[in-house]
Motif scaffolding. Structure first.
Motif, PDB file in Angstrom:
ATOM      1  N   PRO A   1       9.544  82.792  21.373  1.00 47.13           N
ATOM      2  CA  PRO A   1       9.236  81.588  20.601  1.00 47.13           C
ATOM      3  C   PRO A   1       9.492  80.322  21.404  1.00 47.13           C
ATOM      4  CG  PRO A   1      11.337  82.501  19.905  1.00 47.13           C
ATOM      5  CD  PRO A   1      10.757  83.468  20.902  1.00 47.13           C
ATOM      6  N   SER A   2       8.890  79.249  20.966  1.00 44.03           N
ATOM      7  CA  SER A   2       9.075  77.961  21.633  1.00 44.03           C
ATOM      8  C   SER A   2      10.550  77.588  21.664  1.00 44.03           C
ATOM      9  CB  SER A   2       8.274  76.885  20.889  1.00 44.03           C
ATOM     10  OG  SER A   2       8.528  75.611  21.416  1.00 44.03           O
ATOM     11  N   GLY A   3      10.999  77.081  22.796  1.00 47.12           N
ATOM     12  CA  GLY A   3      12.381  76.639  22.917  1.00 47.12           C
ATOM     13  C   GLY A   3      13.307  77.655  23.541  1.00 47.12           C
ATOM     14  N   VAL A   4      12.848  78.896  23.702  1.00 43.05           N
ATOM     15  CA  VAL A   4      13.669  79.933  24.329  1.00 43.05           C
ATOM     16  C   VAL A   4      13.276  80.046  25.801  1.00 43.05           C
ATOM     17  CG1 VAL A   4      14.256  82.386  24.359  1.00 43.05           C
ATOM     18  CG2 VAL A   4      13.936  81.206  22.170  1.00 43.05           C
ATOM     19  N   ASN A   5      14.240  79.951  26.680  1.00 41.15           N
ATOM     20  CA  ASN A   5      13.989  80.009  28.118  1.00 41.15           C
ATOM     21  C   ASN A   5      14.124  81.454  28.588  1.00 41.15           C
ATOM     22  OD1 ASN A   5      13.917  79.832  30.901  1.00 41.15           O
ATOM     23  ND2 ASN A   5      15.215  78.018  31.009  1.00 41.15           N
ATOM     24  N   SER A   6      12.990  82.103  28.837  1.00 39.09           N
ATOM     25  CA  SER A   6      13.058  83.515  29.220  1.00 39.09           C
ATOM     26  C   SER A   6      13.541  83.706  30.651  1.00 39.09           C
ATOM     27  CB  SER A   6      11.712  84.205  29.008  1.00 39.09           C
ATOM     28  OG  SER A   6      10.704  83.665  29.816  1.00 39.09           O
ATOM     29  N   ASN A   7      13.600  82.642  31.456  1.00 41.34           N
ATOM     30  CA  ASN A   7      14.239  82.755  32.767  1.00 41.34           C
ATOM     31  C   ASN A   7      15.749  82.913  32.623  1.00 41.34           C
ATOM     32  OD1 ASN A   7      12.029  82.649  34.613  1.00 41.34           O
ATOM     33  ND2 ASN A   7      11.802  80.478  34.161  1.00 41.34           N
ATOM     34  N   GLU A   8      16.324  82.264  31.630  1.00 40.45           N
ATOM     35  CA  GLU A   8      17.741  82.461  31.350  1.00 40.45           C
ATOM     36  C   GLU A   8      17.986  83.889  30.871  1.00 40.45           C
ATOM     37  OE1 GLU A   8      19.121  79.536  28.610  1.00 40.45           O
ATOM     38  OE2 GLU A   8      19.079  77.900  30.080  1.00 40.45           O
ATOM     39  N   LEU A   9      17.102  84.403  30.024  1.00 39.44           N
ATOM     40  CA  LEU A   9      17.229  85.787  29.560  1.00 39.44           C
ATOM     41  C   LEU A   9      17.164  86.752  30.735  1.00 39.44           C
ATOM     42  CD1 LEU A   9      14.901  85.744  26.396  1.00 39.44           C
ATOM     43  CD2 LEU A   9      17.389  85.476  26.488  1.00 39.44           C
TER      44      LEU A   9
ATOM     45  N   ALA B   1      10.084  77.566  40.661  1.00 44.93           N
ATOM     46  CA  ALA B   1      10.942  76.946  41.674  1.00 44.93           C
ATOM     47  C   ALA B   1      11.941  75.979  41.044  1.00 44.93           C
ATOM     48  CB  ALA B   1      10.089  76.231  42.717  1.00 44.93           C
ATOM     49  N   THR B   2      11.499  75.204  40.057  1.00 43.40           N
ATOM     50  CA  THR B   2      12.417  74.278  39.386  1.00 43.40           C
ATOM     51  C   THR B   2      13.457  75.044  38.580  1.00 43.40           C
ATOM     52  OG1 THR B   2      11.044  74.014  37.381  1.00 43.40           O
ATOM     53  CG2 THR B   2      10.591  72.536  39.236  1.00 43.40           C
ATOM     54  N   GLN B   3      13.064  76.172  38.005  1.00 47.47           N
ATOM     55  CA  GLN B   3      13.992  76.983  37.227  1.00 47.47           C
ATOM     56  C   GLN B   3      15.042  77.647  38.119  1.00 47.47           C
ATOM     57  OE1 GLN B   3      13.851  78.061  33.437  1.00 47.47           O
ATOM     58  NE2 GLN B   3      13.606  75.894  33.881  1.00 47.47           N
ATOM     59  N   GLU B   4      14.610  78.135  39.255  1.00 47.71           N
ATOM     60  CA  GLU B   4      15.565  78.747  40.183  1.00 47.71           C
ATOM     61  C   GLU B   4      16.616  77.725  40.622  1.00 47.71           C
ATOM     62  OE1 GLU B   4      13.110  82.294  42.426  1.00 47.71           O
ATOM     63  OE2 GLU B   4      12.773  80.224  43.103  1.00 47.71           O
ATOM     64  N   LYS B   5      16.176  76.516  40.859  1.00 43.80           N
ATOM     65  CA  LYS B   5      17.103  75.455  41.253  1.00 43.80           C
ATOM     66  C   LYS B   5      18.059  75.120  40.113  1.00 43.80           C
ATOM     67  CE  LYS B   5      17.179  70.746  43.132  1.00 43.80           C
ATOM     68  NZ  LYS B   5      16.346  69.588  43.574  1.00 43.80           N
ATOM     69  N   ALA B   6      17.519  75.029  38.901  1.00 44.84           N
ATOM     70  CA  ALA B   6      18.340  74.659  37.750  1.00 44.84           C
ATOM     71  C   ALA B   6      19.347  75.745  37.386  1.00 44.84           C
ATOM     72  CB  ALA B   6      17.445  74.351  36.548  1.00 44.84           C
ATOM     73  N   LEU B   7      18.930  76.998  37.511  1.00 43.95           N
ATOM     74  CA  LEU B   7      19.779  78.114  37.101  1.00 43.95           C
ATOM     75  C   LEU B   7      20.629  78.663  38.235  1.00 43.95           C
ATOM     76  CD1 LEU B   7      17.192  80.065  34.892  1.00 43.95           C
ATOM     77  CD2 LEU B   7      19.063  78.611  34.088  1.00 43.95           C
TER      78      LEU B   7
END
Length: 265
Positions: free
Chosen positions: A58-66, A84-90
């Motif tokens: 669903p909207s709002g859930v970050n599946s990269n965090e999962l 790439a932005t997600q890898e940097k953030a996480l």
């Protein structure tokens, strides 16, 4: 002697049982409902022996965090610049297993049929995450609506606009919310998947679409470094990049979603 012989056999049996159980465990893949989950459903149809568990996010859930936390085994919803932005953030390095399709970013309006009808200071809704914001600004430039600084290095932002003849007001909005904002703005830059979910047909309804050829925003299958060589991941990747899936995408979405192979031709 018998006791000492039985114990290793028991341990071996447990190990074999564990490996077998792991081999048949479903591959948990998080995906946006459209078109990603639909494409995965087709993969399940043509490869029924591949045990997939598709989880619509669903909207709002970050599946990269999962994925980083091990709650899923892979996800299918994003392109490389966003990853790439997600890898940097996480602070995590993921693995790209397959490049599947392109959803051309589009410009839509519920009020106007042509850019020439736009009023001065028209409101333009655009995705607020940095990669799709930049992508949307370049699309506005390609359509002749704005001019960005030449020879930009890195991602574009509204501060890089040097030409804006209609004095467009750029409104940065969460990508999934933009289709709902369409009646309240003059133009909206919408990601292909969210346009499809909202009942829009990008190939017919968009005033302007990104070019497919050379487009760097192919949607990808992403997994963890640990699972990069997992046989289930490799099999799913092969299926997603297959001619059968490419044909399915072309026939179902009629140019609103394009297989990577078609965009390269």
């Amino acid at each position: 002697m018998i006791k000492n012989f039985v114990l290793p056999l028991t341990a071996a049996a447990v190990l074999v049982s564990s490996v077998s159980a792991y081999a048949v465990e479903p591959l948990r893949v998080a995906a946006d409902p459209v078109p990603h989950a639909e494409i995965l459903a087709y993969v399940q149809k043509i490869d029924p022996d591949l045990n997939l568990k598709v989880i619509e996010i669903p909207s709002g859930v970050n599946s990269n965090e999962l994925l980083a936390h091990g709650d899923i085994d892979a996800n299918y919803f994003q392109h490389r610049p966003y990853l790439a932005t997600q890898e940097k953030a996480l602070g995590v390095k993921f693995a790209v297993a397959a490049e599947v399709h392109i959803e051309p970013l589009g410009i839509y309006s519920s009020k106007y049929k042509h850019y020439s009808q736009l009023p001065d200071k028209a409101k333009v809704a655009i995705p607020n995450n940095e990669t799709n914001l930049s992508r949307g600004l370049y699309l506005l430039q390609d359509q002749g609506l704005i001019t960005l600084k030449p020879d930009l290095k890195g991602l574009a932002t509204p501060l890089d606009i040097i030409g804006n003849p209609k004095h467009l007001k750029i409104l940065e909005i969460e990508s999934p919310q933009i289709p709902r904002a369409l009646p309240d703005v003059d133009l909206a830059v919408i990601n292909g998947n969210f346009a499809l979910e909202a009942g829009l047909d990008p190939a017919k309804d968009a005033l302007g679409l990104e070019k497919a050829k050379g487009n760097p925003y192919a949607n990808i299958l992403v997994t963890s470094q640990k699972l990069a060589e997992d046989p289930r991941i490799l099999r799913l990747a092969k299926d997603l990049e297959s001619p059968q899936v490419a044909e399915f995408i072309q026939q179902k979405y009629h140019g609103s979603v394009l297989p990577v192979s078609a965009a390269k031709s």
